[in-house]
Design a protein around this motif. Structure first.
Motif, PDB file in Angstrom:
ATOM      1  N   LEU A   1      15.514  -3.092   4.529  1.00  0.00           N
ATOM      2  CA  LEU A   1      14.237  -3.034   5.242  1.00  0.00           C
ATOM      3  C   LEU A   1      13.391  -1.866   4.747  1.00  0.00           C
ATOM      4  O   LEU A   1      12.174  -1.992   4.558  1.00  0.00           O
ATOM      5  N   PHE A   2      14.030  -0.723   4.551  1.00  0.00           N
ATOM      6  CA  PHE A   2      13.306   0.462   4.077  1.00  0.00           C
ATOM      7  C   PHE A   2      12.665   0.184   2.721  1.00  0.00           C
ATOM      8  O   PHE A   2      11.467   0.421   2.524  1.00  0.00           O
TER       9      PHE A   2
ATOM     10  N   ALA B   1       4.323   1.250   4.163  1.00  0.00           N
ATOM     11  CA  ALA B   1       4.483   2.265   5.205  1.00  0.00           C
ATOM     12  C   ALA B   1       3.941   3.618   4.770  1.00  0.00           C
ATOM     13  O   ALA B   1       3.392   4.372   5.583  1.00  0.00           O
ATOM     14  N   LEU B   2       4.068   3.947   3.498  1.00  0.00           N
ATOM     15  CA  LEU B   2       3.635   5.254   3.006  1.00  0.00           C
ATOM     16  C   LEU B   2       2.269   5.194   2.335  1.00  0.00           C
ATOM     17  O   LEU B   2       1.900   6.104   1.590  1.00  0.00           O
ATOM     18  N   SER B   3       1.515   4.136   2.626  1.00  0.00           N
ATOM     19  CA  SER B   3       0.197   3.974   1.994  1.00  0.00           C
ATOM     20  C   SER B   3      -0.895   4.766   2.696  1.00  0.00           C
ATOM     21  O   SER B   3      -1.981   4.961   2.145  1.00  0.00           O
ATOM     22  N   GLY B   4      -0.653   5.204   3.935  1.00  0.00           N
ATOM     23  CA  GLY B   4      -1.666   5.936   4.680  1.00  0.00           C
ATOM     24  C   GLY B   4      -2.704   5.060   5.342  1.00  0.00           C
ATOM     25  O   GLY B   4      -3.651   5.562   5.956  1.00  0.00           O
TER      26      GLY B   4
ATOM     27  N   PRO C   1       4.857  -0.391  10.145  1.00  0.00           N
ATOM     28  CA  PRO C   1       5.980  -0.282   9.207  1.00  0.00           C
ATOM     29  C   PRO C   1       6.512   1.147   9.078  1.00  0.00           C
ATOM     30  O   PRO C   1       7.718   1.354   8.924  1.00  0.00           O
ATOM     31  N   LEU C   2       5.625   2.151   9.154  1.00  0.00           N
ATOM     32  CA  LEU C   2       6.073   3.543   9.086  1.00  0.00           C
ATOM     33  C   LEU C   2       6.972   3.877  10.273  1.00  0.00           C
ATOM     34  O   LEU C   2       8.024   4.521  10.118  1.00  0.00           O
ATOM     35  N   LYS C   3       6.588   3.447  11.465  1.00  0.00           N
ATOM     36  CA  LYS C   3       7.414   3.692  12.653  1.00  0.00           C
ATOM     37  C   LYS C   3       8.749   2.961  12.546  1.00  0.00           C
ATOM     38  O   LYS C   3       9.784   3.453  13.003  1.00  0.00           O
ATOM     39  N   MET C   4       8.730   1.783  11.930  1.00  0.00           N
ATOM     40  CA  MET C   4       9.978   1.060  11.720  1.00  0.00           C
ATOM     41  C   MET C   4      10.906   1.844  10.800  1.00  0.00           C
ATOM     42  O   MET C   4      12.097   2.007  11.074  1.00  0.00           O
TER      43      MET C   4
ATOM     44  N   TRP D   1      -6.548   8.563  14.757  1.00  0.00           N
ATOM     45  CA  TRP D   1      -5.876   7.328  15.152  1.00  0.00           C
ATOM     46  C   TRP D   1      -4.409   7.298  14.729  1.00  0.00           C
ATOM     47  O   TRP D   1      -3.635   6.461  15.198  1.00  0.00           O
ATOM     48  N   ALA D   2      -4.005   8.223  13.858  1.00  0.00           N
ATOM     49  CA  ALA D   2      -2.639   8.185  13.331  1.00  0.00           C
ATOM     50  C   ALA D   2      -1.763   9.333  13.804  1.00  0.00           C
ATOM     51  O   ALA D   2      -0.540   9.256  13.694  1.00  0.00           O
ATOM     52  N   ILE D   3      -2.354  10.407  14.345  1.00  0.00           N
ATOM     53  CA  ILE D   3      -1.606  11.633  14.580  1.00  0.00           C
ATOM     54  C   ILE D   3      -0.437  11.438  15.540  1.00  0.00           C
ATOM     55  O   ILE D   3       0.667  11.954  15.317  1.00  0.00           O
ATOM     56  N   GLU D   4      -0.617  10.685  16.628  1.00  0.00           N
ATOM     57  CA  GLU D   4       0.473  10.507  17.592  1.00  0.00           C
ATOM     58  C   GLU D   4       1.625   9.716  16.978  1.00  0.00           C
ATOM     59  O   GLU D   4       2.800  10.039  17.196  1.00  0.00           O
ATOM     60  N   SER D   5       1.302   8.695  16.203  1.00  0.00           N
ATOM     61  CA  SER D   5       2.355   7.909  15.552  1.00  0.00           C
ATOM     62  C   SER D   5       3.098   8.747  14.519  1.00  0.00           C
ATOM     63  O   SER D   5       4.330   8.673  14.406  1.00  0.00           O
ATOM     64  N   TYR D   6       2.357   9.559  13.761  1.00  0.00           N
ATOM     65  CA  TYR D   6       3.005  10.419  12.771  1.00  0.00           C
ATOM     66  C   TYR D   6       3.965  11.403  13.446  1.00  0.00           C
ATOM     67  O   TYR D   6       5.072  11.651  12.955  1.00  0.00           O
ATOM     68  N   LEU D   7       3.539  11.972  14.569  1.00  0.00           N
ATOM     69  CA  LEU D   7       4.381  12.951  15.251  1.00  0.00           C
ATOM     70  C   LEU D   7       5.625  12.281  15.833  1.00  0.00           C
ATOM     71  O   LEU D   7       6.723  12.851  15.802  1.00  0.00           O
ATOM     72  N   TRP D   8       5.476  11.058  16.352  1.00  0.00           N
ATOM     73  CA  TRP D   8       6.643  10.323  16.852  1.00  0.00           C
ATOM     74  C   TRP D   8       7.623  10.054  15.711  1.00  0.00           C
ATOM     75  O   TRP D   8       8.836  10.233  15.863  1.00  0.00           O
ATOM     76  N   CYS D   9       7.094   9.645  14.561  1.00  0.00           N
ATOM     77  CA  CYS D   9       7.954   9.393  13.401  1.00  0.00           C
ATOM     78  C   CYS D   9       8.675  10.667  12.966  1.00  0.00           C
ATOM     79  O   CYS D   9       9.871  10.637  12.634  1.00  0.00           O
ATOM     80  N   ALA D  10       7.954  11.780  12.977  1.00  0.00           N
ATOM     81  CA  ALA D  10       8.563  13.049  12.574  1.00  0.00           C
ATOM     82  C   ALA D  10       9.722  13.403  13.496  1.00  0.00           C
ATOM     83  O   ALA D  10      10.774  13.887  13.047  1.00  0.00           O
ATOM     84  N   GLY D  11       9.549  13.163  14.796  1.00  0.00           N
ATOM     85  CA  GLY D  11      10.625  13.441  15.739  1.00  0.00           C
ATOM     86  C   GLY D  11      11.855  12.592  15.487  1.00  0.00           C
ATOM     87  O   GLY D  11      12.990  13.075  15.592  1.00  0.00           O
TER      88      GLY D  11
END
Length: 459
Positions: free
Chosen positions: A289-290, A297-300, A307-310, A339-349
């Protein structure tokens, strides 16, 4: 503790012939059996169905010594009382496909009552079957759950009726649904919000949906609803009987692909589906899947957000793959659009977590890899995110886990603690950075990303 012996015989239903409607029961434990007694049943010959869900239906027999171990009797409702069935999966290690397998193994049965009131039943392959990867399958029936103080079965008939009615509603609705609002329809028909649906009911829903996988081609709206409902019913991919089998069925979904690949909603719900069930996936499936979703997912782009959160939820992928995510998030967080900051921070966690949802400590990234990402987040003067989200990130990434090789040094944690206070977080909430504190259920739910099914704990 069981000392006096079994008050009644224990029997298990067996299929004597496909040409008769009569039910037959095999006595696996006679009345009076004690923990010191071990029974071996070699005849008649038994065949165990493999690599497919099966059900063992146990019964307690009459208060009589006439039924002996190994004896097969006809079921009579006045003599035998049903216990809760045991659903299980006898695996051989061979691949499992969506179609049911006809594979069987010839077995003999070993049974014994232990001191805790469990009846241990082992299906042991005969000598000519031992070439298989697994040649013994263990079952356990709990007599304590169904016998009251007077050795009478305990049951709530009204509850059973309600459960049966809901299962019927799920079956009828999901086996023939063509509505994009299927979950809302089910809420109306069951009279319950989806968050109240029990784990067995949800899994019944998934079992119906996986049988309708070919219907996804009906319409874009149908396929969107299918991915959404299937992921909701199977989340988080483990925790219920037969989930291992259900997850192994998912491998074919990657090969089938999407019926409406041009649909934004279908693509997003497919990514949400895999994120929801990620905890139950094996390493090989996670890495596939990765690799298949990494570029998007890494296209920004906004298309790559789900897909990034997945990818962030795939805890079993290699260190090299996780470091790709870390490097991307380090750059992305410093220039992320609102629009992306909260999702990015969740992914980082998720990527930096000291206590992964899988509880597989060998999957935790070393602090030397994750420290740079924490430094990036804490250096930012302001983050347009709710304080609770920032707190969850810090607790996931820097808490004391109890595994020294995965924890930051006291000096580094103290620096993170001071910076978190400067960002306006409460000292009491940051206590897990000072001393070991068990992860609260609310934190686990935040880490997972949504509510979990009733009756299921992430432990």
């Amino acid at each position: 503790m069981i000392q006096a012996g079994a008050a009644r015989p224990l029997l298990v239903e067996v299929q004597a012939s496909e040409r008769t409607a009569e039910r037959h029961l095999l006595c696996v434990l006679p009345k009076g059996a004690t923990p010191a007694d071990k029974f071996v049943i070699k005849k008649p010959t038994f065949a165990l169905r493999l690599n497919r869900p099966v059900q063992f239906q146990p019964f307690t027999g009459p208060d009589s010594n006439r039924i002996r171990q190994g004896q097969i009797v006809k079921w009579r409702p006045e003599d035998f009382r049903a216990m809760p069935p045991l659903q299980t999966l006898a695996l051989t290690g061979e691949s499992v496909h969506l179609e049911q397998s006809d594979l069987t193994a010839e077995v003999i049965l070993h049974s014994q009552l232990n001191e805790l009131g469990l009846v241990d039943l082992q299906c042991v392959a005969t000598e000519k079957q031992k070439g298989r990867e697994r040649h013994q399958w263990d079952l356990a029936f709990d007599l304590r759950q169904v016998l009251g103080s007077e050795n009478q079965l305990v049951a709530d008939p009204q509850e059973s009726i309600e459960i049966a009615q809901k299962r019927l509603i799920f079956t009828e609705a999901l086996e023939g649904f063509f509505s994009e609002r299927i979950l809302k329809d089910l809420e109306e028909q069951t009279g319950e919000k989806r968050g109240q649906w029990s784990l067995p009911l949800l899994r019944k829903g998934f079992d119906c949906l996986i049988g309708q996988v070919s219907r996804r081609s009906h319409s874009e709206a149908y396929e969107t609803a299918w991915w959404m409902a299937a992921g909701y019913c199977l989340r988080p991919g483990c925790g219920a009987p037969l989930d291992e089998f259900r997850v192994r069925q998912l491998e074919v979904l990657l090969d089938l692909g999407l019926c409406h690949p041009g649909s934004k909603s279908v693509r997003e719900q497919r990514a949400v589906f895999w994120r929801r069930v990620a905890r139950g996936l094996n390493v090989e499936l996670q890495e596939r899947l990765f690799d298949e979703n990494e570029a998007l997912a890494l296209s920004g782009s906004k298309r790559g957000l789900e897909p990034l959160k997945m990818l962030a939820a795939l805890e079993g992928v290699s260190v090299e793959r996780k470091r790709k995510l870390l490097d991307y998030l380090c750059d992305a967080l410093q220039q992320a659009p609102r629009w992306a900051i909260e999702s990015y921070l969740w992914c980082a966690g998720r990527v930096c977590a000291r206590t992964p949802l899988s509880r597989r400590q060998e999957w935790v990234l070393a602090p030397t890899f994750t420290q740079a990402l924490l430094e990036v987040v804490l250096r930012l003067d302001s983050l347009p995110v709710p304080p609770k989200l920032l707190l969850n990130f810090i607790l996931q990434s820097a808490r004391i886990s109890g595994a020294k090789e995965h924890d930051f040094s006291a000096e580094v944690r103290e620096r993170f603690h001071r910076r978190a206070l400067e960002l306006g977080l409460c000292a009491d909430d940051l206590e897990p950075l000072k001393q070991y504190t068990p992860v609260a259920r609310a934190e686990l739910q935040s880490q997972y990303g949504e509510a979990l099914p009733q009756g299921l704990m992430l432990v």
